[in-house]
Scaffold this motif. Structure first.
Motif, PDB file in Angstrom:
ATOM      1  N   ASN A  13       4.278   0.163   8.120  1.00 60.49           N
ATOM      2  CA  ASN A  13       5.218   0.788   7.198  1.00 60.49           C
ATOM      3  C   ASN A  13       5.978  -0.296   6.457  1.00 60.49           C
ATOM      4  O   ASN A  13       5.632  -1.481   6.548  1.00 60.49           O
ATOM      5  CB  ASN A  13       6.154   1.754   7.935  1.00 60.49           C
ATOM      6  N   GLN A  14       7.026   0.063   5.749  1.00 61.90           N
ATOM      7  CA  GLN A  14       7.713  -0.901   4.889  1.00 61.90           C
ATOM      8  C   GLN A  14       8.430  -1.995   5.675  1.00 61.90           C
ATOM      9  O   GLN A  14       8.594  -3.115   5.188  1.00 61.90           O
ATOM     10  CB  GLN A  14       8.732  -0.161   3.997  1.00 61.90           C
ATOM     11  N   THR A  15       8.844  -1.690   6.911  1.00 59.72           N
ATOM     12  CA  THR A  15       9.633  -2.656   7.678  1.00 59.72           C
ATOM     13  C   THR A  15       8.870  -3.294   8.833  1.00 59.72           C
ATOM     14  O   THR A  15       9.350  -4.250   9.428  1.00 59.72           O
ATOM     15  CB  THR A  15      10.883  -1.980   8.257  1.00 59.72           C
TER      16      THR A  15
ATOM     17  N   GLN B 151       0.837  -1.192   0.000  1.00 62.50           N
ATOM     18  CA  GLN B 151       0.000   0.000   0.000  1.00 62.50           C
ATOM     19  C   GLN B 151       0.878   1.251   0.000  1.00 62.50           C
ATOM     20  O   GLN B 151       2.054   1.207   0.403  1.00 62.50           O
ATOM     21  CB  GLN B 151      -0.894   0.028   1.251  1.00 62.50           C
ATOM     22  N   THR B 152       0.289   2.340  -0.443  1.00 62.15           N
ATOM     23  CA  THR B 152       0.929   3.650  -0.317  1.00 62.15           C
ATOM     24  C   THR B 152       0.052   4.504   0.583  1.00 62.15           C
ATOM     25  O   THR B 152      -1.086   4.846   0.223  1.00 62.15           O
ATOM     26  CB  THR B 152       1.093   4.331  -1.682  1.00 62.15           C
ATOM     27  N   TRP B 153       0.550   4.794   1.781  1.00 59.40           N
ATOM     28  CA  TRP B 153      -0.220   5.567   2.761  1.00 59.40           C
ATOM     29  C   TRP B 153      -0.040   7.047   2.497  1.00 59.40           C
ATOM     30  O   TRP B 153       1.048   7.497   2.107  1.00 59.40           O
ATOM     31  CB  TRP B 153       0.220   5.212   4.182  1.00 59.40           C
ATOM     32  N   SER B 154      -1.109   7.796   2.700  1.00 56.21           N
ATOM     33  CA  SER B 154      -1.081   9.231   2.375  1.00 56.21           C
ATOM     34  C   SER B 154      -0.575  10.090   3.531  1.00 56.21           C
ATOM     35  O   SER B 154      -0.428  11.297   3.380  1.00 56.21           O
ATOM     36  CB  SER B 154      -2.484   9.705   1.963  1.00 56.21           C
ATOM     37  N   ASN B 155      -0.307   9.478   4.685  1.00 57.61           N
ATOM     38  CA  ASN B 155       0.205  10.266   5.818  1.00 57.61           C
ATOM     39  C   ASN B 155       1.019   9.373   6.754  1.00 57.61           C
ATOM     40  O   ASN B 155       1.042   8.139   6.610  1.00 57.61           O
ATOM     41  CB  ASN B 155      -0.939  10.950   6.579  1.00 57.61           C
ATOM     42  N   GLY B 156       1.669  10.003   7.701  1.00 56.37           N
ATOM     43  CA  GLY B 156       2.518   9.288   8.639  1.00 56.37           C
ATOM     44  C   GLY B 156       1.769   8.451   9.649  1.00 56.37           C
ATOM     45  O   GLY B 156       2.383   7.691  10.408  1.00 56.37           O
ATOM     46  N   CYS B 157       0.442   8.578   9.676  1.00 55.79           N
ATOM     47  CA  CYS B 157      -0.383   7.776  10.586  1.00 55.79           C
ATOM     48  C   CYS B 157      -0.877   6.500   9.919  1.00 55.79           C
ATOM     49  O   CYS B 157      -1.784   5.839  10.433  1.00 55.79           O
ATOM     50  CB  CYS B 157      -1.577   8.591  11.075  1.00 55.79           C
ATOM     51  N   LEU B 158      -0.317   6.187   8.751  1.00 59.14           N
ATOM     52  CA  LEU B 158      -0.691   4.979   8.006  1.00 59.14           C
ATOM     53  C   LEU B 158      -2.180   4.973   7.663  1.00 59.14           C
ATOM     54  O   LEU B 158      -2.840   3.939   7.648  1.00 59.14           O
ATOM     55  CB  LEU B 158      -0.343   3.717   8.814  1.00 59.14           C
ATOM     56  N   ASN B 159      -2.716   6.174   7.412  1.00 61.08           N
ATOM     57  CA  ASN B 159      -4.130   6.363   7.069  1.00 61.08           C
ATOM     58  C   ASN B 159      -5.076   5.989   8.213  1.00 61.08           C
ATOM     59  O   ASN B 159      -6.272   5.780   7.982  1.00 61.08           O
ATOM     60  CB  ASN B 159      -4.520   5.575   5.823  1.00 61.08           C
ATOM     61  N   LEU B 160      -4.550   5.909   9.436  1.00 55.87           N
ATOM     62  CA  LEU B 160      -5.375   5.571  10.610  1.00 55.87           C
ATOM     63  C   LEU B 160      -5.079   6.555  11.741  1.00 55.87           C
ATOM     64  O   LEU B 160      -4.545   6.176  12.794  1.00 55.87           O
ATOM     65  CB  LEU B 160      -5.088   4.130  11.069  1.00 55.87           C
TER      66      LEU B 160
ATOM     67  N   ASP C 117      -7.689  13.667  17.443  1.00 60.51           N
ATOM     68  CA  ASP C 117      -6.867  14.846  17.758  1.00 60.51           C
ATOM     69  C   ASP C 117      -5.394  14.632  17.454  1.00 60.51           C
ATOM     70  O   ASP C 117      -4.530  15.363  17.980  1.00 60.51           O
ATOM     71  CB  ASP C 117      -7.033  15.254  19.232  1.00 60.51           C
ATOM     72  N   GLU C 118      -5.066  13.674  16.625  1.00 55.01           N
ATOM     73  CA  GLU C 118      -3.667  13.426  16.278  1.00 55.01           C
ATOM     74  C   GLU C 118      -3.320  14.161  14.997  1.00 55.01           C
ATOM     75  O   GLU C 118      -4.073  14.145  14.019  1.00 55.01           O
ATOM     76  CB  GLU C 118      -3.418  11.930  16.091  1.00 55.01           C
ATOM     77  N   ASN C 119      -2.182  14.832  14.987  1.00 52.53           N
ATOM     78  CA  ASN C 119      -1.701  15.513  13.801  1.00 52.53           C
ATOM     79  C   ASN C 119      -0.744  14.587  13.059  1.00 52.53           C
ATOM     80  O   ASN C 119       0.280  14.158  13.609  1.00 52.53           O
ATOM     81  CB  ASN C 119      -0.976  16.810  14.179  1.00 52.53           C
ATOM     82  N   CYS C 120      -1.072  14.275  11.825  1.00 53.26           N
ATOM     83  CA  CYS C 120      -0.269  13.335  11.048  1.00 53.26           C
ATOM     84  C   CYS C 120       0.573  14.088  10.031  1.00 53.26           C
ATOM     85  O   CYS C 120       0.107  15.051   9.407  1.00 53.26           O
ATOM     86  CB  CYS C 120      -1.169  12.338  10.310  1.00 53.26           C
ATOM     87  N   THR C 121       1.798  13.654   9.863  1.00 48.60           N
ATOM     88  CA  THR C 121       2.621  14.228   8.803  1.00 48.60           C
ATOM     89  C   THR C 121       2.014  13.889   7.457  1.00 48.60           C
ATOM     90  O   THR C 121       1.409  12.825   7.275  1.00 48.60           O
ATOM     91  CB  THR C 121       4.061  13.676   8.879  1.00 48.60           C
ATOM     92  N   GLU C 122       2.161  14.794   6.513  1.00 49.01           N
ATOM     93  CA  GLU C 122       1.538  14.607   5.201  1.00 49.01           C
ATOM     94  C   GLU C 122       2.413  13.826   4.238  1.00 49.01           C
ATOM     95  O   GLU C 122       2.063  13.664   3.079  1.00 49.01           O
ATOM     96  CB  GLU C 122       1.209  15.976   4.592  1.00 49.01           C
TER      97      GLU C 122
ATOM     98  N   ALA D 171       6.530   0.346  12.389  1.00 50.91           N
ATOM     99  CA  ALA D 171       5.321   1.112  12.733  1.00 50.91           C
ATOM    100  C   ALA D 171       4.122   0.340  12.199  1.00 50.91           C
ATOM    101  O   ALA D 171       4.111  -0.080  11.034  1.00 50.91           O
ATOM    102  CB  ALA D 171       5.372   2.510  12.129  1.00 50.91           C
ATOM    103  N   LEU D 172       3.120   0.118  13.031  1.00 51.83           N
ATOM    104  CA  LEU D 172       1.910  -0.566  12.585  1.00 51.83           C
ATOM    105  C   LEU D 172       0.730  -0.106  13.420  1.00 51.83           C
ATOM    106  O   LEU D 172       0.894   0.312  14.568  1.00 51.83           O
ATOM    107  CB  LEU D 172       2.068  -2.086  12.668  1.00 51.83           C
ATOM    108  N   ARG D 173      -0.453  -0.195  12.825  1.00 51.23           N
ATOM    109  CA  ARG D 173      -1.690   0.188  13.507  1.00 51.23           C
ATOM    110  C   ARG D 173      -2.807  -0.773  13.120  1.00 51.23           C
ATOM    111  O   ARG D 173      -2.887  -1.217  11.965  1.00 51.23           O
ATOM    112  CB  ARG D 173      -2.102   1.623  13.166  1.00 51.23           C
TER     113      ARG D 173
END
Length: 381
Positions: free
Chosen positions: A227-229, A187-196, A200-205, A232-234
């Protein structure tokens, strides 16, 4: 509904048996044909091939041949195939924490002694099976079955697989040995929060690549974004909030086991009319449907599908891991009324669900239900 099913099981077995007699039982010849077709499939893998694979694998401790042979023979017996159709693709030495090889059966008491042994992965080229054994192979248990290998890309990083399995094990309170990665997609996530994002969390773009991984446990599935490795997971709560939590069906409420000539059975009960129907699929393709309590047999029908359709249906049950839902019930929401309860039984066990919650069943179970509905829809009178 429970009273209705219980009465059905206690009073109608003789009548259903009579129905089968009236429609005829499978001939010995057709039974032999099925056995022959089940065991005569094309084979590209052999015990010798497995031994060569084991020999070529560079590992500090080689799998003993008696252990390999015991596992291959057990799986060949279960699947009705030749050992040469199977191949050991991975193995590792393990020390199991109890005499049940960390795979206890229901109500089984396991000795607490440590047991040295092996974890072995067997494949037929399309599906994988995991075994736990002791050191000599005289004690072995099937941990997970029918993992569709085509859904698992070879490039899925081991670090992602391990991270997801560990997270799922903690959440489901199930050992990793009983978990299976059902699907993994890049997948390609659109933000640093893995699209989740959390509230009130601010996600990097920043756009990042990763994986969407589906993990199956006993009666439940979880969806993770990583993420790729895998560092980071949610957990995708939106998906998993709709997954129902099953309960064990009491032994006193289980339907009778299937006759060996029956592939599958559905019992439907409840609804506005409050009627109970039984539909059974026989190996020869007959699909018999009767209304329980219909003294005149006015709602009894016999339809047919091809033997090839029956065999494909059996394969679909294996691919969807129908056996992992053995004796589980997915109850209706509290306060629900006028729903239909379906009790599905294969040769490997029974599962129960209702029409209200069907869309919230685990994906594998929904796949099995869909395959059954397709068989029923395609039957010709």
């Amino acid at each position: 509904m429970k009273i209705m099913l219980k009465n059905y099981f206690n009073t109608n077995q003789g009548r259903i048996f009579t129905a089968f007699i009236l429609t005829g039982i499978l001939s010995v010849a057709s039974g032999l044909t099925l056995v022959k077709s089940a065991t005569g499939a094309s084979a590209n893998f052999s015990l010798e091939t497995s031994n060569k694979v084991l020999k070529d694998n560079i590992k500090p401790n080689r799998l003993p041949r008696p252990v390999a042979n015991a596992v291959l023979r057990d799986l060949a017996r279960r699947q009705g195939v030749f050992t040469r159709q199977l191949q050991i693709i991975d193995y590792n030495q393990q020390t199991w924490r109890n005499g049940c090889l960390e795979l206890p059966q229901a109500d089984e008491i396991c000795t607490q002694a440590l047991v040295p042994g092996w974890r072995i992965v067997v494949s037929n080229g399309k599906e994988n099976w995991v075994y736990h054994t002791n050191n000599n192979g005289r004690s072995l248990r099937l941990a997970s079955a029918n993992t569709p290998s085509e859904n698992l890309p070879n490039k899925l990083p081991t670090s992602v697989k391990n991270a997801v399995l560990q997270a799922a094990s903690r959440r489901l309170q199930q050992p990793i040995s009983q978990l299976t990665i059902i699907e993994a997609q890049q997948q390609t996530w659109s933000n640093g929060c893995l699209n989740l994002p959390r509230p009130d969390e601010n996600c990097t773009e920043a756009i990042g690549s990763g994986w969407r991984v589906v993990v199956g446990g006993v009666g439940q599935t979880l969806v993770y974004h990583t993420n790729q490795t895998g560092s980071a997971l949610r957990l995708n709560q939106k998906v998993n909030e709709t997954t129902l939590n099953p309960v064990q069906i009491p032994a006193s409420e289980l339907p009778p086991p299937l006759d060996r000539d029956i592939v599958f059975r559905q019992i439907s009960s409840g609804g506005f009319a409050g009627r109970t129907y039984e539909t059974v699929l026989l190996k020869d393709g007959r699909l018999i449907r009767v209304r329980i309590g219909d003294a005149n047999d006015s709602e009894r029908s016999v339809r047919r599908v091809s033997v090839q359709q029956v065999q494909e249906f059996v394969r679909s049950l294996k691919r969807s891991q129908f056996s992992q839902f053995r004796n589980l019930s997915y109850p209706a929401p509290s306060g629900a009324a006028d729903y239909i309860t379906y009790t599905l039984t294969s040769q490997e066990g029974t599962v129960q669900y209702n029409d209200i919650s069907q869309n919230n069943l685990p994906n594998n179970l929904q796949t099995a239900v869909k395959a059954w509905n397709q068989i029923v829809a395609s039957a010709q009178s």
